[in-house]
Motif scaffolding. Sequence first.
Motif, PDB file in Angstrom:
ATOM      1  N   ASP A  18       0.833  -1.209   0.000  1.00 30.92           N
ATOM      2  CA  ASP A  18       0.000   0.000   0.000  1.00 30.92           C
ATOM      3  C   ASP A  18       0.864   1.255   0.000  1.00 30.92           C
ATOM      4  O   ASP A  18       0.596   2.215  -0.731  1.00 30.92           O
ATOM      5  CB  ASP A  18      -0.942   0.020   1.208  1.00 30.92           C
ATOM      6  CG  ASP A  18      -2.085  -0.973   1.087  1.00 30.92           C
ATOM      7  OD1 ASP A  18      -2.391  -1.422  -0.041  1.00 30.92           O
ATOM      8  OD2 ASP A  18      -2.678  -1.303   2.138  1.00 30.92           O
ATOM      9  N   GLU A  19       1.924   1.248   0.819  1.00 33.78           N
ATOM     10  CA  GLU A  19       2.818   2.418   0.874  1.00 33.78           C
ATOM     11  C   GLU A  19       3.497   2.639  -0.472  1.00 33.78           C
ATOM     12  O   GLU A  19       3.637   3.783  -0.923  1.00 33.78           O
ATOM     13  CB  GLU A  19       3.874   2.236   1.961  1.00 33.78           C
ATOM     14  CG  GLU A  19       3.385   2.507   3.358  1.00 33.78           C
ATOM     15  CD  GLU A  19       4.542   2.467   4.352  1.00 33.78           C
ATOM     16  OE1 GLU A  19       5.347   3.421   4.348  1.00 33.78           O
ATOM     17  OE2 GLU A  19       4.628   1.487   5.105  1.00 33.78           O
ATOM     18  N   LEU A  21       2.378   1.759  -3.393  1.00 31.67           N
ATOM     19  CA  LEU A  21       1.356   2.245  -4.308  1.00 31.67           C
ATOM     20  C   LEU A  21       1.107   3.737  -4.107  1.00 31.67           C
ATOM     21  O   LEU A  21       0.957   4.492  -5.076  1.00 31.67           O
ATOM     22  CB  LEU A  21       0.068   1.448  -4.113  1.00 31.67           C
ATOM     23  CG  LEU A  21      -1.042   1.661  -5.125  1.00 31.67           C
ATOM     24  CD1 LEU A  21      -0.559   1.376  -6.537  1.00 31.67           C
ATOM     25  CD2 LEU A  21      -2.224   0.767  -4.778  1.00 31.67           C
ATOM     26  N   GLU A  22       1.105   4.170  -2.851  1.00 31.06           N
ATOM     27  CA  GLU A  22       0.927   5.594  -2.544  1.00 31.06           C
ATOM     28  C   GLU A  22       2.090   6.443  -3.058  1.00 31.06           C
ATOM     29  O   GLU A  22       1.920   7.625  -3.354  1.00 31.06           O
ATOM     30  CB  GLU A  22       0.762   5.800  -1.043  1.00 31.06           C
ATOM     31  CG  GLU A  22      -0.557   5.311  -0.492  1.00 31.06           C
ATOM     32  CD  GLU A  22      -0.625   5.383   1.028  1.00 31.06           C
ATOM     33  OE1 GLU A  22       0.288   5.970   1.655  1.00 31.06           O
ATOM     34  OE2 GLU A  22      -1.589   4.835   1.583  1.00 31.06           O
ATOM     35  N   MET A  23       3.274   5.829  -3.170  1.00 31.46           N
ATOM     36  CA  MET A  23       4.444   6.551  -3.674  1.00 31.46           C
ATOM     37  C   MET A  23       4.356   6.753  -5.187  1.00 31.46           C
ATOM     38  O   MET A  23       5.131   7.511  -5.752  1.00 31.46           O
ATOM     39  CB  MET A  23       5.726   5.813  -3.291  1.00 31.46           C
ATOM     40  CG  MET A  23       5.969   5.786  -1.790  1.00 31.46           C
ATOM     41  SD  MET A  23       7.318   4.682  -1.317  1.00 31.46           S
ATOM     42  CE  MET A  23       8.727   5.751  -1.618  1.00 31.46           C
ATOM     43  N   GLY A  24       3.447   6.057  -5.811  1.00 34.15           N
ATOM     44  CA  GLY A  24       3.215   6.237  -7.244  1.00 34.15           C
ATOM     45  C   GLY A  24       3.512   4.984  -8.043  1.00 34.15           C
ATOM     46  O   GLY A  24       4.343   4.166  -7.647  1.00 34.15           O
ATOM     47  N   PRO A  59       9.469   2.211   1.273  1.00 34.52           N
ATOM     48  CA  PRO A  59       8.477   2.782   2.182  1.00 34.52           C
ATOM     49  C   PRO A  59       9.098   3.126   3.534  1.00 34.52           C
ATOM     50  O   PRO A  59       9.937   2.383   4.056  1.00 34.52           O
ATOM     51  CB  PRO A  59       7.443   1.662   2.325  1.00 34.52           C
ATOM     52  CG  PRO A  59       7.565   0.874   1.065  1.00 34.52           C
ATOM     53  CD  PRO A  59       9.029   0.929   0.718  1.00 34.52           C
TER      54      PRO A  59
END
Length: 93
Positions: A18-19, A21-24, A59
């Motif tokens: 998830d982290e 994915l949040e980073m792009g 992350p």
Amino acid sequence: MYLIESPHTAEECLGALDELLEMGPAVLEQYHFGCLVGVHMGWAIVNAESEAGALKIVPGSLRSKARAVKLNKFTADQIKEAHREMEEVPSKT
């Protein structure tokens, strides 16, 4: 060029993904994982100016467990030269 190794536990796995994915999507795309076969590790090869810079794609929750290994390649001539240098070193027997 650095090889990033980012270990995590099975319990940390989805949170780490998830982290990322949040980073792009560009960061996520750099990684390869062993998670589906029980090896909870992410690997990426990145170009960076320093080890600290390379670790920025890990992350934050996993960064303290990750490592960045500076990579190099050897040419055939470098290997031959290393053998020559070893032959020139006196043996201590």
